[in-house]
Motif scaffolding. Structure first.
Motif, mmCIF file in Angstrom:
data_model
loop_
_atom_site.group_PDB
_atom_site.id
_atom_site.type_symbol
_atom_site.label_atom_id
_atom_site.label_comp_id
_atom_site.label_asym_id
_atom_site.label_seq_id
_atom_site.Cartn_x
_atom_site.Cartn_y
_atom_site.Cartn_z
ATOM 1 N N LYS A 228 0.836 -1.198 0.000
ATOM 2 C CA LYS A 228 0.000 0.000 0.000
ATOM 3 C C LYS A 228 0.876 1.256 0.000
ATOM 4 C CE LYS A 228 -2.936 -2.586 3.198
ATOM 5 N NZ LYS A 228 -2.283 -3.266 4.296
ATOM 6 N N ASN A 229 0.450 2.244 -0.756
ATOM 7 C CA ASN A 229 1.091 3.567 -0.807
ATOM 8 C C ASN A 229 2.505 3.541 -1.391
ATOM 9 O OD1 ASN A 229 -1.203 4.698 0.495
ATOM 10 N ND2 ASN A 229 -0.368 4.087 2.480
ATOM 11 N N GLN A 230 2.919 2.405 -1.971
ATOM 12 C CA GLN A 230 4.210 2.364 -2.648
ATOM 13 C C GLN A 230 3.994 2.600 -4.136
ATOM 14 O OE1 GLN A 230 7.532 -1.022 -3.401
ATOM 15 N NE2 GLN A 230 7.381 -0.280 -1.303
ATOM 16 N N THR A 231 4.928 3.310 -4.774
ATOM 17 C CA THR A 231 4.791 3.588 -6.203
ATOM 18 C C THR A 231 5.429 2.476 -7.023
ATOM 19 O OG1 THR A 231 6.827 4.889 -6.209
ATOM 20 C CG2 THR A 231 4.756 6.077 -5.860
ATOM 21 N N ILE A 242 4.155 5.014 -22.236
ATOM 22 C CA ILE A 242 3.543 4.441 -21.043
ATOM 23 C C ILE A 242 3.126 5.600 -20.142
ATOM 24 C CG2 ILE A 242 3.850 2.991 -18.998
ATOM 25 C CD1 ILE A 242 5.943 1.399 -20.532
ATOM 26 N N GLN A 243 1.850 5.619 -19.774
ATOM 27 C CA GLN A 243 1.350 6.685 -18.898
ATOM 28 C C GLN A 243 0.570 6.092 -17.734
ATOM 29 O OE1 GLN A 243 -0.794 9.052 -21.930
ATOM 30 N NE2 GLN A 243 0.711 10.655 -21.553
ATOM 31 N N PRO A 244 0.701 6.622 -16.536
ATOM 32 C CA PRO A 244 1.710 7.579 -16.094
ATOM 33 C C PRO A 244 3.062 6.883 -15.925
ATOM 34 C CG PRO A 244 0.443 6.864 -14.217
ATOM 35 C CD PRO A 244 -0.187 6.214 -15.423
ATOM 36 N N LYS A 245 4.080 7.644 -15.572
ATOM 37 C CA LYS A 245 5.393 7.036 -15.385
ATOM 38 C C LYS A 245 5.446 6.221 -14.102
ATOM 39 C CE LYS A 245 7.955 10.531 -18.007
ATOM 40 N NZ LYS A 245 9.038 11.558 -17.954
ATOM 41 N N ARG A 246 4.734 6.670 -13.072
ATOM 42 C CA ARG A 246 4.668 5.965 -11.793
ATOM 43 C C ARG A 246 3.243 6.020 -11.265
ATOM 44 N NH1 ARG A 246 9.500 4.844 -9.380
ATOM 45 N NH2 ARG A 246 11.343 5.751 -10.392
ATOM 46 N N PRO A 258 -10.479 2.338 -12.838
ATOM 47 C CA PRO A 258 -9.758 2.873 -13.999
ATOM 48 C C PRO A 258 -8.399 2.202 -14.129
ATOM 49 C CG PRO A 258 -9.563 4.386 -12.156
ATOM 50 C CD PRO A 258 -10.496 3.283 -11.714
ATOM 51 N N PRO A 259 -7.775 2.270 -15.314
ATOM 52 C CA PRO A 259 -6.450 1.658 -15.469
ATOM 53 C C PRO A 259 -5.401 2.362 -14.609
ATOM 54 C CG PRO A 259 -7.040 2.937 -17.415
ATOM 55 C CD PRO A 259 -8.262 2.870 -16.568
ATOM 56 N N THR A 260 -4.478 1.572 -14.067
ATOM 57 C CA THR A 260 -3.345 2.136 -13.330
ATOM 58 C C THR A 260 -2.318 2.683 -14.321
ATOM 59 O OG1 THR A 260 -3.695 0.390 -11.687
ATOM 60 C CG2 THR A 260 -1.677 1.685 -11.499
ATOM 61 N N THR A 273 6.525 -8.132 -23.618
ATOM 62 C CA THR A 273 7.005 -8.501 -22.288
ATOM 63 C C THR A 273 6.690 -7.356 -21.340
ATOM 64 O OG1 THR A 273 8.818 -9.830 -23.186
ATOM 65 C CG2 THR A 273 9.002 -9.138 -20.889
ATOM 66 N N LEU A 274 5.944 -7.667 -20.287
ATOM 67 C CA LEU A 274 5.598 -6.661 -19.291
ATOM 68 C C LEU A 274 6.340 -6.953 -17.993
ATOM 69 C CD1 LEU A 274 1.736 -6.014 -19.483
ATOM 70 C CD2 LEU A 274 3.611 -4.649 -20.415
ATOM 71 N N THR A 275 6.911 -5.901 -17.398
ATOM 72 C CA THR A 275 7.598 -6.027 -16.123
ATOM 73 C C THR A 275 7.112 -4.938 -15.186
ATOM 74 O OG1 THR A 275 9.575 -6.832 -17.269
ATOM 75 C CG2 THR A 275 9.842 -6.161 -14.974
ATOM 76 N N LEU A 276 6.766 -5.327 -13.967
ATOM 77 C CA LEU A 276 6.379 -4.371 -12.940
ATOM 78 C C LEU A 276 7.518 -4.264 -11.934
ATOM 79 C CD1 LEU A 276 3.938 -2.617 -11.890
ATOM 80 C CD2 LEU A 276 3.497 -4.520 -10.313
ATOM 81 N N ARG A 277 7.924 -3.030 -11.630
ATOM 82 C CA ARG A 277 9.008 -2.794 -10.675
ATOM 83 C C ARG A 277 8.529 -1.858 -9.563
ATOM 84 N NH1 ARG A 277 13.935 -4.488 -12.467
ATOM 85 N NH2 ARG A 277 14.078 -5.067 -14.681
ATOM 86 N N ASP A 278 9.071 -2.072 -8.353
ATOM 87 C CA ASP A 278 8.692 -1.202 -7.242
ATOM 88 C C ASP A 278 9.586 0.031 -7.210
ATOM 89 O OD1 ASP A 278 11.116 -1.946 -6.080
ATOM 90 O OD2 ASP A 278 10.213 -3.378 -4.691
ATOM 91 N N GLN A 279 9.440 0.833 -6.179
ATOM 92 C CA GLN A 279 10.160 2.115 -6.153
ATOM 93 C C GLN A 279 11.656 1.959 -5.886
ATOM 94 O OE1 GLN A 279 7.618 3.936 -3.285
ATOM 95 N NE2 GLN A 279 8.905 3.376 -1.533
ATOM 96 N N THR A 280 12.098 0.728 -5.527
ATOM 97 C CA THR A 280 13.537 0.460 -5.425
ATOM 98 C C THR A 280 14.080 -0.131 -6.714
ATOM 99 O OG1 THR A 280 13.307 -1.800 -4.579
ATOM 100 C CG2 THR A 280 13.204 0.006 -2.964
#
Length: 404
Positions: A228-231, A242-246, A258-260, A273-280
């Motif tokens: 929660k609350n992490q970008t 790609i929108q938004p950037k974060r 709505p779409p993230t 290929t889709l990759t999801l990365r956290d704020q680190t």
């Protein structure tokens, strides 16, 4: 509802971690929930569900994940309504699942089981998870009778609105899902957009899909842990934009989804290929996405959830006893999509019909199909005869949009 009196917790049972499947009443310790597909109705753009039981027992809704422990024959009416986050925050709480408005004869329901999205680590925090109950002018917090890996179980007071909540300052990861909806191509610009949604795992796919009916649902393994609350950022090598950037994980629990992220890429792209990365910048989820393997959200040719369950059963019926036994062995040892296996005690003498129910109860309709496919099929191979049209149906489906 302006001011709410925050009442003390109801019940004094100890909260315990339980088995992976929805919890059951001690009097029904040998009984598994019966899966049902409710009648779905649209009321002023709001979805509601209706189910009439034939008697007492445990009943698991395949679309919402709710489990009802009934004492007798009864009719249930329920729907998801919008949380008032400001009221929860005043009490130091935040939503941990959809808010359900439930109507039924009060003496007909012993217990309610609400799906939650908390991880095992979070559940070890004493008192973290509870259920809020709203009446006309008050809200109370109900102490759970039991908490399992998937559900929080409460004794039923009089009916109104119920939903799971956690402490407002909780920063533990939640079980999330990544849903993909491919929008129709823009022929003038020769581009196509993919909507990517980051959501808690206990938000029903049925609710989300109805807001994306002009798109195609891409069925991929969706499970991942999110905070929660992490970008987060999403990456796609062939993307034009790609929108938004974060963006943060959406913990609003509806009614709007709505779409993230929106990913734009060339129109004739068949695979990405889709990759999801956290704020680190650590990788959270990655998948090769086949953009040609999708289901259009239209009334024409849509396959109902009931038909899908019948197809899953028909496939198991076509297996020899030895192959079916091997399949159950895989179910009890294989961790799938970041979820523990089905319990061996439940599978030991399970017939083919019970096995389908167990898969749907554990992994929902979409997960049951993915699991059955992955257990037997190599890409492009079908090791048994599913009959004309059945293979195609099992490869792409969604519950029907409305049932009268």
């Amino acid at each position: 509802m302006d001011m709410l009196a925050i009442q003390s917790a109801v019940g004094d049972s100890e909260v315990k971690l339980g088995p992976n499947t929805p919890d059951i009443n001690p009097k029904d310790a040998t009984k598994l929930p019966s899966s049902f597909i409710p009648k779905v109705q649209n009321e002023s753009a709001q979805i509601s569900y209706r189910f009439k039981s034939s008697g007492s027992g445990l009943f698991h809704c395949t679309l919402t994940g709710l489990v009802f422990d009934l004492t007798r024959e009864a009719e249930l009416l329920y729907k998801i309504i919008q949380w008032d986050e400001s009221i929860l925050h005043q009490a130091g709480k935040m939503a941990a699942g959809p808010l359900f408005d439930i109507k039924c004869c009060e003496d007909a329901v012993r217990q309610l089981h609400f799906p939650h999205c908390e991880t095992q680590k979070a559940l070890l925090s004493d008192g973290l998870l509870s259920v809020v109950h709203f009446t006309d002018d008050t809200m109370s917090f109900i102490k759970p009778l039991k908490i399992t890996d998937t559900h929080v179980v409460i004794k039923t007071p009089h009916f109104s609105a119920f939903g799971p909540v956690v402490d407002l300052d909780s920063a533990e990861p939640v079980k999330g899902q990544i849903l993909l909806f491919l929008r129709p191509p823009n022929c003038k610009k020769e581009t196509q957009n993919l909507n990517v949604l980051l959501l808690p795992r206990n938000i029903p796919l049925d609710q989300v899909s109805r807001q994306h009916q002009g798109s195609h649902f891409i069925l991929v393994p969706s499970a991942c842990n999110l905070i929660k609350n992490q970008t987060y950022t999403v990456h796609c090598p062939v993307a034009c934009k790609i929108q938004p950037k974060r963006a943060e994980l959406d913990m609003g629990f509806g009614p709007n989804y709505p779409p993230t992220f929106v990913i734009c890429f060339p129109m004739n792209t068949e695979e990405i290929t889709l990759t999801l990365r956290d704020q680190t910048d650590a990788e959270v989820w990655e998948h090769e996405v086949d953009l040609t393997d999708h289901l259009p959200f239209s009334a024409d040719g849509r396959i109902s959830a009931q038909e899908i369950m019948v197809m899953l059963l028909d496939i198991l019926k076509d297996l020899s006893d030895d192959v079916f036994s091997d399949f159950k062995w895989h179910l009890k040892i294989k961790e799938w999509n970041d979820m523990p296996p089905i319990k061996e005690s439940d599978l030991f003498e399970a017939k083919r019909t019970t096995t389908v129910d167990l898969m749907v109860q554990k992994y929902q309709i979409t997960g049951a199909v993915q699991l059955q496919r992955s257990s037997f099929m190599e890409p492009g191979e079908v090791p048994w005869d599913t009959g004309e049209g059945a293979e195609e149906a099992v490869h792409g489906f969604m519950p029907e949009s409305s049932t009268s």
